[in-house]
Design a protein around this motif. Structure first.
Motif, short mmCIF file in Angstrom:
data_model
loop_
_atom_site.label_atom_id
_atom_site.label_comp_id
_atom_site.label_asym_id
_atom_site.label_seq_id
_atom_site.Cartn_x
_atom_site.Cartn_y
_atom_site.Cartn_z
N PRO A 1 -35.15 36.26 -26.45
CA PRO A 1 -35.17 37.68 -26.04
C PRO A 1 -36.06 37.96 -24.84
CG PRO A 1 -35.22 37.51 -28.42
CD PRO A 1 -35.35 36.11 -27.90
N GLU A 2 -35.79 39.09 -24.19
CA GLU A 2 -36.40 39.46 -22.91
C GLU A 2 -37.84 39.94 -23.13
OE1 GLU A 2 -35.20 39.96 -18.65
OE2 GLU A 2 -34.74 38.68 -20.35
N ASP B 1 -30.48 48.83 -25.89
CA ASP B 1 -31.87 48.40 -26.01
C ASP B 1 -32.24 47.45 -24.89
OD1 ASP B 1 -30.02 46.64 -27.18
OD2 ASP B 1 -31.51 45.79 -28.54
N VAL B 2 -31.30 46.59 -24.52
CA VAL B 2 -31.55 45.64 -23.42
C VAL B 2 -31.68 46.41 -22.11
CG1 VAL B 2 -30.60 43.70 -22.12
CG2 VAL B 2 -30.36 43.78 -24.62
N ARG B 3 -30.77 47.36 -21.88
CA ARG B 3 -30.84 48.15 -20.65
C ARG B 3 -32.11 48.98 -20.58
NH1 ARG B 3 -25.85 48.80 -17.46
NH2 ARG B 3 -25.77 46.69 -16.65
N THR C 1 -33.58 35.01 -17.91
CA THR C 1 -34.03 36.39 -17.78
C THR C 1 -33.17 37.17 -16.80
OG1 THR C 1 -35.92 37.82 -17.27
CG2 THR C 1 -35.69 35.83 -15.96
N SER C 2 -33.01 38.46 -17.07
CA SER C 2 -32.26 39.32 -16.17
C SER C 2 -33.16 40.16 -15.29
CB SER C 2 -31.34 40.25 -16.98
OG SER C 2 -32.09 41.00 -17.92
N SER D 1 -29.31 42.90 -11.67
CA SER D 1 -29.86 43.88 -12.60
C SER D 1 -30.36 45.12 -11.87
CB SER D 1 -31.00 43.27 -13.42
OG SER D 1 -30.50 42.29 -14.30
#
Length: 284
Positions: A95-96, A241-243, A121-122, A193
């Motif tokens: 996870p990020e 949640d990621v955004r 990673t983004s 991103s």
């Protein structure tokens, strides 16, 4: 030169979630052996099933390109990072979270010295993550896109100490996977991103202000600008949640133009994270 000649013979993937399993699928479908590392036996088993299911679905659609039995024979899941030692490339796909990623990367470097290390990673700083490593010259970003098996792009992110020869190898690996590499310097959000999130945040503000419906905002981009998917539907696929996490990181690094709108925070607080929960800007 054949496609297989430019691929790593053995690839490690640390983290078998959605992105990690997709990365494993892509390399298996192209002929590499893949070792997926998870932190517990049950999650390792889940990762194995996730990859197997993905490969089986691709075969059913005629998109796998190799016999399913052959691809599965080259997959191994484990909890022992030491098994990554034979790899030419290891991709971290946890996870990020910068601290978690740095911990995993340092562990892999200790247990599998000499491999090329990449992070998926983004948005996190490649230079920042490299601070945890003894050999930052063998480290770079390989930003795969979801869903990995059918996405055409890999964003290669160079850190301040990444060896140019490692970048060249990564460009070859991307091409051998049938994907198009772009190479960008280490900066907040990189290219993809930073642009993608900025567009999505503005779409959310438009929805919040009642400018148009989610479907009409997305249609403006799919038909007007030939985007394959609108920014709000894309956010549902990526995960709200990621955004949100990426937007918060970019706001800290680049300023208030990346501040997440209230609608995004409210949906995440309510547990509406997009496709993975069945509800986001759309009902799935």
């Amino acid at each position: 030169m054949t496609l297989l000649a430019t691929l790593p013979q053995v690839v490690g993937v640390f983290g078998g979630g959605r992105m990690g399993s997709g990365i494993a699928h892509a390399f298996l479908a192209s002929g590499s052996r893949v070792i997926v590392v998870e932190n517990a036996p049950e999650t390792a088993d889940q990762a194995g099933h996730r990859v197997s299911d993905s490969l089986a679905k691709a075969e059913a659609k005629g998109r796998l390109g190799v016999p399913l039995k052959d691809a599965l024979s080259r997959l191994r899941t484990t909890t022992d990072a030491g098994e990554l030692a034979p790899c030419e490339l290891v991709v971290e796909a946890v996870p990020e979270d910068a601290a978690l990623k740095a911990e995993v990367l340092a562990l892999v470097e200790r247990r599998a010295p000499g491999v090329v290390l990449a992070t998926n990673t983004s948005s996190l700083s490649i230079g920042g993550l490299a601070a945890a490593l003894a050999a930052p010259e063998r480290f770079l970003g390989l930003h795969f896109f979801n869903p990995v098996p059918v996405s055409d792009l890999i964003e290669i992110v160079t850190g301040p100490r990444t060896d140019p020869a490692v970048v060249t190898r990564a460009q070859g690996w991307a091409a051998a996977l049938g994907k198009t590499p772009i190479t960008v310097a280490d900066s907040p959000g990189f290219a993809s991103s930073r642009l993608g999130v900025h567009l999505a945040l503005e779409a959310m503000r438009m929805l919040e202000e009642g400018v148009a419906s989610a479907a009409d905002i997305d249609t403006a981009m799919t038909l007007g600008y030939r985007h394959p998917m609108g920014p709000l539907r894309t956010t549902d696929v990526v995960g709200l949640d990621v955004r949100l996490a990426i937007a918060e990181h970019l706001a800290r690094e680049l300023g208030p133009r990346f501040d997440p709108p209230r609608i995004l925070r409210d949906l995440v607080t309510a547990g509406h994270l997009g496709r993975k929960t069945g509800q986001g800007f759309y009902t799935w």
